[in-house]
Design a protein around this motif. Structure first.
Motif, short mmCIF file in Angstrom:
data_model
loop_
_atom_site.label_atom_id
_atom_site.label_comp_id
_atom_site.label_asym_id
_atom_site.label_seq_id
_atom_site.Cartn_x
_atom_site.Cartn_y
_atom_site.Cartn_z
N ALA A 100 0.84 -1.18 -0.10
CA ALA A 100 0.03 0.04 -0.02
C ALA A 100 0.90 1.33 -0.09
O ALA A 100 0.43 2.24 -0.75
CB ALA A 100 -0.95 -0.07 1.23
N ARG A 101 1.96 1.31 0.78
CA ARG A 101 2.92 2.51 0.63
C ARG A 101 3.52 2.53 -0.52
O ARG A 101 3.66 3.77 -0.85
CB ARG A 101 3.89 2.15 1.73
N LEU A 102 4.04 1.47 -1.27
CA LEU A 102 4.43 1.59 -2.62
C LEU A 102 3.09 2.04 -3.61
O LEU A 102 3.84 3.17 -4.55
CB LEU A 102 4.91 0.40 -3.19
N ALA A 103 2.23 1.70 -3.59
CA ALA A 103 1.28 2.15 -4.36
C ALA A 103 0.96 3.66 -4.03
O ALA A 103 0.74 4.57 -4.99
CB ALA A 103 -0.14 1.56 -4.20
N GLY A 104 0.91 4.18 -2.83
CA GLY A 104 0.78 5.43 -2.64
C GLY A 104 2.09 6.38 -2.99
O GLY A 104 1.71 7.41 -3.55
N SER A 105 3.15 5.88 -2.70
CA SER A 105 4.40 6.73 -3.34
C SER A 105 4.45 6.71 -4.92
O SER A 105 4.74 7.76 -5.54
CB SER A 105 5.67 6.29 -2.71
N SER A 106 3.99 5.53 -5.56
CA SER A 106 3.92 5.40 -7.01
C SER A 106 2.85 6.59 -7.43
O SER A 106 3.12 7.33 -8.51
CB SER A 106 3.63 4.18 -7.52
N PHE A 113 -2.53 12.83 -6.69
CA PHE A 113 -2.51 12.85 -5.07
C PHE A 113 -3.56 12.18 -4.28
O PHE A 113 -3.43 11.61 -3.29
CB PHE A 113 -2.22 14.33 -4.73
N ALA A 114 -4.67 12.45 -4.97
CA ALA A 114 -5.93 11.87 -3.99
C ALA A 114 -5.94 10.48 -4.06
O ALA A 114 -6.02 9.71 -3.02
CB ALA A 114 -7.17 12.27 -5.14
N ARG A 115 -5.23 9.83 -5.02
CA ARG A 115 -5.30 8.29 -5.09
C ARG A 115 -4.07 7.91 -4.20
O ARG A 115 -4.35 6.65 -3.32
CB ARG A 115 -4.92 7.67 -6.60
N SER A 116 -2.94 8.59 -4.08
CA SER A 116 -2.07 8.26 -2.93
C SER A 116 -2.42 8.66 -1.72
O SER A 116 -2.36 7.51 -0.93
CB SER A 116 -0.91 9.54 -3.46
N GLU A 117 -3.37 9.45 -1.46
CA GLU A 117 -3.86 9.78 0.15
C GLU A 117 -4.79 8.31 0.32
O GLU A 117 -4.82 7.77 1.43
CB GLU A 117 -4.56 10.89 0.01
N LEU A 118 -5.42 7.94 -0.44
CA LEU A 118 -6.37 6.61 -0.42
C LEU A 118 -5.62 5.56 -0.16
O LEU A 118 -5.91 4.64 0.82
CB LEU A 118 -7.26 6.42 -1.59
N TRP A 119 -4.31 5.29 -0.87
CA TRP A 119 -3.60 3.98 -0.74
C TRP A 119 -2.92 4.19 0.55
O TRP A 119 -2.83 3.21 1.34
CB TRP A 119 -2.75 3.80 -1.77
N ARG A 142 2.40 14.69 3.21
CA ARG A 142 3.37 15.18 1.94
C ARG A 142 2.16 15.18 0.99
O ARG A 142 2.20 16.09 0.01
CB ARG A 142 4.41 14.25 1.77
N ALA A 143 1.35 13.97 0.64
CA ALA A 143 0.51 13.96 -0.57
C ALA A 143 -0.58 15.04 -0.22
O ALA A 143 -1.23 15.76 -1.21
CB ALA A 143 -0.31 12.53 -0.61
N ARG A 144 -1.23 15.18 0.82
CA ARG A 144 -2.03 16.15 1.10
C ARG A 144 -1.66 17.71 0.86
O ARG A 144 -2.35 18.29 0.52
CB ARG A 144 -2.81 15.96 2.32
#
Length: 450
Positions: A100-106, A113-119, A142-144
């Protein structure tokens, strides 16, 4: 991969993948894929990882290595999809966390950014230590910060013995008149349950080193269910008769005007209020605020707002409101947070509906958990004065106060949201007896821990 996330992922596989490999050829492919990734040949890693997936479509190691390699190749959207598949095939909580962290950072690298926050909210479901939780929170923040679009949601249910702010007693007297008057049932305190929700969405129009400009939309709604005793008092009414709906749009500009001070903010708002399903108010307001830093741990903010409310009900006058407040907030040496505010309000709603109000509020939040919950307490005391009022000879004076406590169950978390319980007791004593009231409310809600 140079980042600590990839290194952790490689070490995870080097010390033995949690997924069992049924055939030696699968283990050989995995070892080769890890070696090429460490050696800096992500293109070859992609080939080997795809071979692993072709051999076993549910290969967590294959999907995770593919995501790492695609990230190295700066194919971030594709890497996020591969990390998502790794998450779905992950056999352990730690594997799910890292996926999940890797999906968020990718997604972050792809500026999604919204998808990053969800992951990253999903990653929070699988943390096991405070260090892991802090790492996820930092990545989420950071994403927010980077995301021009932000959203905040809240919902709660609140049983109360006075949902309508009704009077304590049905009998009252006009001053110097020895006659009992009786309030209509709908003016008395009615018990029931409040159901409410709110949503705030904002979009950043522009940002530079010293300013931020954004537009926003806010909606708040609440309705009630009446208790059996309240239904006996007002058999022809329902909780929706006391329902309220507020919708608002806003424009906010924050700018650093003076070196050494905090930012200066200006907000323009336009909104509508409906009560019981019918239009009640249309309003516009503007607000100015300034932050004054005090040391490294605290500061004072000063705020002034002015609101012009236009009545949508012929029998109700327009209202003009001025509100000025100052708030001191600081973090104490033990980590506890203290906030103290004072405020004054002047409201002009026409003859005999003009008042001044003064109030103070203290909020204290504990840094340490107590019984696995995060606690805060609050106290408010205020005074309201009407120079003239229809049912008194010398105006009206209200003294009001409230005491409340909130507990957030941070050890129970889903997608970064935790349940909370709060209890508030409110008392108003008025020289106009029909406005003396009490209320005890319990609120059950969910709130973000990020």
């Amino acid at each position: 991969m140079k980042s600590h996330l990839k290194i952790c992922g490689i070490l995870l596989f080097c010390i033995g993948a949690t997924q069992a490999v049924g055939q030696s050829s699968g283990a050989t492919l995995q070892a080769a894929a890890e070696e090429t990734l460490i050696a800096g040949d992500p293109t070859q890693t992609v080939t080997l990882a795809q071979a692993m997936i072709a051999k076993n479509p549910n290969s967590f190691a294959g999907h995770f290595l593919l995501a790492l390699a695609l990230s190295d190749l700066e194919q971030h959207s594709t890497a996020a999809k591969a990390a998502g598949r790794a998450y779905r095939t992950a056999p352990t909580e730690d594997d799910k966390l890292q996926s999940a962290r890797l999906a968020g950072s990718s997604h972050f690298a792809a500026e999604q950014f919204a998808r990053s926050e969800l992951w990253l909210r999903r990653a929070a479901n699988h943390v096991d230590t405070e260090e892991e939780a802090e790492r996820v929170v930092r990545e989420f923040q950071r994403a927010r910060t980077a995301n021009p679009l932000s959203a905040r949601f809240g919902a709660w249910a609140a049983p109360s013995d006075n949902i309508n702010n009704g009077a304590q007693d049905e009998v009252f007297r006009l001053e110097d008149i020895d006659i009992d008057f009786f309030l209509p049932p709908e003016r008395l305190a009615l018990s029931g349950i409040e159901y409410a929700g709110e949503a705030l969405v904002s979009y950043r129009l522009s940002q530079s080193s010293n300013q931020i400009t954004s537009v926003g939309a806010y909606i708040f709604g609440r309705t009630f269910s009446l208790s059996d005793s309240a239904k006996e008092l007002v058999p022809d009414s329902s909780g929706s008769d006391f329902a309220l709906l507020l919708t608002e749009v806003s424009l906010t500009h924050r700018r650093q005007l003076i070196d050494g001070l905090g930012p200066t903010s200006g907000i323009l708002r336009y909104g509508r209020v409906r009560f019981g399903g019918d239009p009640l108010w249309v309003y516009d307001s503007w607000e100015l605020s300034q932050i004054f830093p005090l040391g490294d741990a605290g500061g004072v903010s000063v705020r002034a707002s002015f609101k012009d409310q236009k009545s949508q009900v012929p029998s109700t006058a327009d209202v003009w409101i001025r509100d000025i407040s100052a708030t001191y907030a600081t973090t104490l040496a033990n980590g506890d947070a203290l906030r103290f505010s004072v405020a004054t309000t002047y409201s002009d709603g026409g003859f005999e509906n003009v008042f001044d109000e003064y109030r103070g509020n203290v909020n204290y939040k504990l840094a340490e958990t107590l019984f696995d919950t995060r606690w805060s307490v609050s106290f408010e005391l205020g005074h309201r004065n009407y120079d003239a009022f229809p049912t008194t000879l010398d105006g009206r004076r209200d003294v009001f106060g409230s005491l409340g406590a909130t507990a957030v169950f941070e050890n129970v978390s889903y997608w970064g949201f935790s349940p909370s319980v709060s209890a508030t007791a409110t008392r108003t004593h008025s020289s106009a007896e029909e406005f003396t009231s009490n209320e005890i409310e319990a609120r059950f809600s969910i709130q973000s821990t990020f």
